[in-house]
Enzyme design. Structure first.
Site, short mmCIF file in Angstrom:
data_model
loop_
_atom_site.label_atom_id
_atom_site.label_comp_id
_atom_site.label_asym_id
_atom_site.label_seq_id
_atom_site.Cartn_x
_atom_site.Cartn_y
_atom_site.Cartn_z
N ASP A 36 0.78 -0.57 -0.27
CA ASP A 36 -0.32 -0.25 -0.24
C ASP A 36 0.83 1.25 0.17
OD1 ASP A 36 0.45 0.84 2.97
OD2 ASP A 36 -0.41 -1.22 2.93
N VAL A 37 0.03 2.39 -0.28
CA VAL A 37 1.03 3.70 -0.38
C VAL A 37 1.90 3.79 0.13
CG1 VAL A 37 -1.31 4.97 0.20
CG2 VAL A 37 0.56 6.51 -1.50
#
Length: 398
Positions: free
Chosen positions: A262-263
């Site tokens: 994820d970011v």
């Protein structure tokens, strides 16, 4: 006057008529007969012949012919030398790549006429060597790849992702050997079949397979879409810009990530253009352990560790970590850190495990996949190409 019968020549003639002599009479014996007088005493001739010329003996004799064994000394993947009876596959592969389907034929130029001032001879161009039938058969059976699905070939050629390639095929934008093809499962050979996408021909020579380990920084997403400005693939722009200079005449690979982070998560992620490799690593059946270092806010007690060890439900599946460990504190890092190892690899799995235990994740970093650990000297946003031994540590056998 002496009679004809008493002359030496008549005597020799009468001797030759009465006495059987060999076909080849030595010269010295005939000379003796001609020079002898006409005496009544019989003349004895010493006739001798040369011995027969010896015939050359066979070099092999009567020994049975044995097959010649040619050893090949090669260096294995472990770095050690070994002896094998077959030539290395890389050598046959290189020889096969060096040949062409239509080798150049010898072209002879006409000789100039006698009136011409130039006296140049005929010029010929040598053709490339042809492989034997045995070499071609060994290459086709052991090295040459079989025909592949059309969508997979387009993805490997860098046209688009496999899913997007299937959409192009369904939309009627792909032709194979001049015919429209709307079936992604069609088997094609990129080295022989002529493939066009939107009027552009797909190169026969596919880009080589490349494998990279990237230290993903925070704020980048694992997407190769053109609309994404801060994509993980954009960190390879400098590498792709110098591709033509380092690999002239070779198509550029289309890179994508193996799995996703994820970011807000940093750390190890694999980037490649090999779809089979990516599917093998990301599939749940591989059960590759993935190690994360989680920095949490607040103090961590025994009950927190027990709650994480019991697992939680992620995407409808009860996920249990392989191990949970509280790491010792460091002076430069005041917050508590946990080492969590999972093998499911589901979306936000580690974050959900920590959240279910009543803790708040401050930062999350992946440091290991399988037997490959993120190099400690690899900076954020930097990548390193994986070696064959490191690919094996990831569970891949090419």
């Amino acid at each position: 006057m002496a009679s004809v019968a008493s002359s030496p020549i008549s005597f020799a003639a009468s001797f030759l008529r009465t006495k059987p002599v060999p076909r080849f009479l030595p010269i010295r014996t005939l000379r003796c007969a001609l020079s002898s007088s006409s005496s009544s005493e019989p003349i004895e001739f010493d006739i001798s012949f040369a011995p027969p010329k010896p015939t050359p003996s066979s070099p092999r004799g009567n020994a049975a012919f044995q097959q010649l064994f040619i050893p090949w000394i090669v260096r294995g993947e472990d770095g050690k030398l070994k002896v094998q009876s077959q030539p290395p596959a890389q050598l046959i592969h290189a020889l096969a790549d060096a040949t062409t389907q239509n080798p150049k034929k010898k072209v002879k130029k006409k000789k100039p006429q006698a009136s011409s001032s130039s006296s140049s001879s005929a010029v010929t161009t040598s053709s490339e060597p042809k492989l034997s039938k045995a070499a071609r058969r060994y290459y086709n059976e052991n090295i040459k790849e079989p025909p592949q699905r059309l969508s997979k070939v387009l993805a490997a050629a860098g046209v688009a992702s496999r899913r997007t390639s299937e959409e192009l095929i369904f939309d009627g934008k792909v032709t194979v050997n001049g015919s429209l093809c709307t079936t992604p499962q069609t088997r094609v050979d990129p080295t022989r079949d002529i493939i066009y996408v939107n009027g552009n021909r797909v190169p026969k020579k596919l880009p080589p397979k490349v494998y990279f380990a990237l230290n993903k920084p925070k704020g980048y997403i694992c997407s190769s879409g053109e609309k994404e400005t801060k994509s993980v693939v954009s960190l390879f722009d400098e590498f792709m810009a110098s591709w033509d200079k380092r690999n002239p005449g070779t198509p550029k690979p289309r890179l994508f990530t193996v799995g996703r982070l994820d970011v807000a998560t940093t750390g190890l992620i694999i980037v490649t253009n090999d779809g089979d490799f990516a599917q093998k690593l990301s599939h749940p059946s591989s059960s590759l352990p993935k190690e994360y270092i989680t920095t949490v806010a607040g103090d961590v007690h025994k009950r927190h560790l027990m709650a994480i060890s019991e697992g939680t439900v992620v995407e409808g599946v009860h996920c249990v970590p392989d191990s949970v460990e509280l790491m010792p504190k460091q002076h430069d890092i005041p917050r508590a850190r946990l080492r969590i190892v999972v093998h499911e690899g589901r979306n936000h799995e580690v974050r959900e495990l920590v959240k279910n235990a009543g803790l708040e994740v401050y930062s999350l970093k992946r440091v290991r996949i399988g037997g490959f650990r993120l190099p400690s000297d690899l900076g954020l946003g930097k990548h390193v190409e994986l070696k064959q031994s490191e690919l094996k540590a990831l569970g891949w056998k090419s």
